[in-house]
Design a protein around this motif. Sequence first.
Motif, PDB file in Angstrom:
ATOM      1  N   LEU A 251     -22.146  72.966 -19.019  1.00  0.00           N
ATOM      2  CA  LEU A 251     -23.153  73.494 -17.913  1.00  0.00           C
ATOM      3  C   LEU A 251     -22.603  74.745 -17.150  1.00  0.00           C
ATOM      4  CD1 LEU A 251     -24.937  70.706 -16.384  1.00  0.00           C
ATOM      5  CD2 LEU A 251     -26.009  72.099 -17.692  1.00  0.00           C
ATOM      6  N   ASN A 265     -32.518  75.604 -19.053  1.00  0.00           N
ATOM      7  CA  ASN A 265     -32.732  74.266 -20.100  1.00  0.00           C
ATOM      8  C   ASN A 265     -32.530  74.695 -21.482  1.00  0.00           C
ATOM      9  OD1 ASN A 265     -32.755  72.776 -17.880  1.00  0.00           O
ATOM     10  ND2 ASN A 265     -34.794  72.207 -18.231  1.00  0.00           N
ATOM     11  N   SER A 268     -28.566  75.353 -22.501  1.00  0.00           N
ATOM     12  CA  SER A 268     -28.007  74.292 -22.547  1.00  0.00           C
ATOM     13  C   SER A 268     -28.113  73.220 -23.618  1.00  0.00           C
ATOM     14  CB  SER A 268     -27.772  73.504 -21.135  1.00  0.00           C
ATOM     15  OG  SER A 268     -28.877  73.448 -20.603  1.00  0.00           O
TER      16      SER A 268
ATOM     17  N   ALA B  79     -32.993  75.882 -10.964  1.00  0.00           N
ATOM     18  CA  ALA B  79     -32.500  74.723 -11.628  1.00  0.00           C
ATOM     19  C   ALA B  79     -33.438  73.991 -12.536  1.00  0.00           C
ATOM     20  CB  ALA B  79     -32.269  73.575 -10.357  1.00  0.00           C
ATOM     21  N   ASN B  85     -28.525  69.865 -11.552  1.00  0.00           N
ATOM     22  CA  ASN B  85     -27.962  71.419 -11.667  1.00  0.00           C
ATOM     23  C   ASN B  85     -27.649  72.021 -10.372  1.00  0.00           C
ATOM     24  OD1 ASN B  85     -28.303  71.461 -14.401  1.00  0.00           O
ATOM     25  ND2 ASN B  85     -30.235  72.134 -14.344  1.00  0.00           N
ATOM     26  N   THR B  88     -23.690  72.353  -9.110  1.00  0.00           N
ATOM     27  CA  THR B  88     -22.872  73.029 -10.085  1.00  0.00           C
ATOM     28  C   THR B  88     -23.137  74.543  -9.776  1.00  0.00           C
ATOM     29  OG1 THR B  88     -23.398  71.469 -11.779  1.00  0.00           O
ATOM     30  CG2 THR B  88     -22.265  73.575 -12.273  1.00  0.00           C
TER      31      THR B  88
END
Lengths: 299, 334
Positions: A251, A265, A268, B79, B85, B88
């Motif tokens: 990530l 999304n 990843s 996010a 997320n 991070t």
Amino acid sequence: MSLIVSAIGQGLLWGVLGIGLFLTFRILDFPDMTVEGTFPMGAAIAAALIGRGVSPIVATLCAFIGGAIAGLITGLLYTKAKIPVLLSGILVMTAAYSVNLRIMGAANLSLLGKGNLLNAGIFQGLPNYFNSVFLGLIVITIVTVAIAYFLQTDLGQAFIATGDNETMAQSLGINTDRMKCLGVSVSNGVIAMGGALVAQNNGYSDVNMGIGIIVVALASIIIGEVVFGNLTMNQRLVAVTLGSILYRFVLLIVLQLGFNANDLNLISSVILALCMSLPAFQSKFNFKHILKRGFDRNE
Amino acid sequence: MKRMYALITILVVFLGFAFFQEKNANPTNSANGAKEPTLGILQLMTHPSLDAIHDGIIKGLNDSGFHPGKNIKIDYQNAQNDQSNLKTMSTKFANENATASIGITTPSAQALASTIHNNPVILGAITDPVGAGLVKNLKHPGGHITGVANGSPLQKQLNVIKAFMPKLKTLGIIYTSSDPSSTAQAKQFAQLCKKEGIKLKTYTIANSNDLNQVSSQMVTQVQAVYVPNDNTIAAAMDTLVNNANKQNIPVFPSVDFMVKSGGIATYGVDQFQMGVTIGKMTAKILRGENPATTPVKRFQQGKMIVNVKQAKKLHMQIPASIMKEAETKGEVIK
């Protein structure tokens, strides 16, 4: 550098979730959807209790109990009511949503400025993000050792046998229904504890924080397996945590590459899929061999 | 097996190294000198109303002399509604030593607030900053956090409903139970209705899939529908309007673009303008204003917006005063 430290810290905290799911997904060999409800439930219980002045350690343990009860309900629906396992999990997950709203009394509870495990006295004076690393290490060690020990007891062996071959386990006189209920309870208890820890690290609990959590947990388990290959049971437990740390690195890389924020999304997922499919391609094309030949030709 | 030991060794060595490195590091960072400032924007998900705020922020920065790509670097993160997320991404901002960060939606702002401790954090339209634990006091935030709170002008919206339907007895309100801001608005709205002697029936949904069934039942039990500023319902507005139209019931939303998609009228907060306000406040803070002494601004400035087409469909009279306000200072949809 602190970014990597933070990723390791988060990987350790999220590893608790991975280990929880490992019990059902790998050992009992069934997909437990309850996770998406029990993870925020743990966060909800911890946040609600900490907000009322309960000690964060007690709050985190209560989260374990709450998750275990929800897991037990899934287990009973599956074994006693004979509802298919996927559906049992989804039913409890759906119900947990309302329960979580009741527990919190709102959709979002803040933990900012409240005493929690991460700003406890012993973690003061550490460099940035090392509090999550140390807390994660402590919790993950306790959870891993406890589960490794449990799996070596008679009960634990019966539990493993149930997942391996149910018919055989029954013929040995193991009550497989009881084993499944036990497994789902413990698994969801651990997951809820993970939720409690992540909420304390994030500074809030939100009723929607369970969305997509099962992907995070599966990613930890599968990355761990793919990267480290054949392992004993105890090593596999450690591999889940390492997988969780590696997932956080993935990530981090995606974020650092600075793609369009809306593609996160997709990117990843692609990177994860590449990681996971690597072994299959490796055996087919034998990268080492191809590489060697390539060098030979160049020379 | 070997690989596992290797990774563990690498992690331990790295952590050990980082531990002493960071411990000896000088906490005062000189990176914030004459260099161009970095602004982190953290948004929870893609959504028309949140995107409008984001666009407004960029406009507000531009108006105040900060031009992205020229004299300010903007790190925009989304996010995608996965809250794992947020932490991070906040850490990324902290690591870049972002001069300031804006959190759009409550969880984003909370993640920023729990990660970033030295540099300013700006609230991008949070309904209840005190309840969310972000600031202690709206007037004197005191810490490194300040920003803009979005308050729906609920009383004005109720006045619009009453102007359209003076004899209204039962009003229905529908919102998403997991949305802290719409839940808070619903509570306040219920008190206003009590004062006015209007019976308010409450309906909640868990996600947009529930909307069809809940709203089709709702429209048979009430005379009009009110929708607070709710992201989920906004996204599925068509479903609600379709059901309401079948029973000839008007829907009074609280946001301008919900009127465009079939609501009758509202006095709505202008999301884009709110973004502009956030952008301007951010510019001031980037120039060195102290967030501790910058009060949290409650943005309630809106405009009257009326959907004439929808009113005709339901055979409703538009009150003259409202029509006039919409024509002069607001927006009329034909």
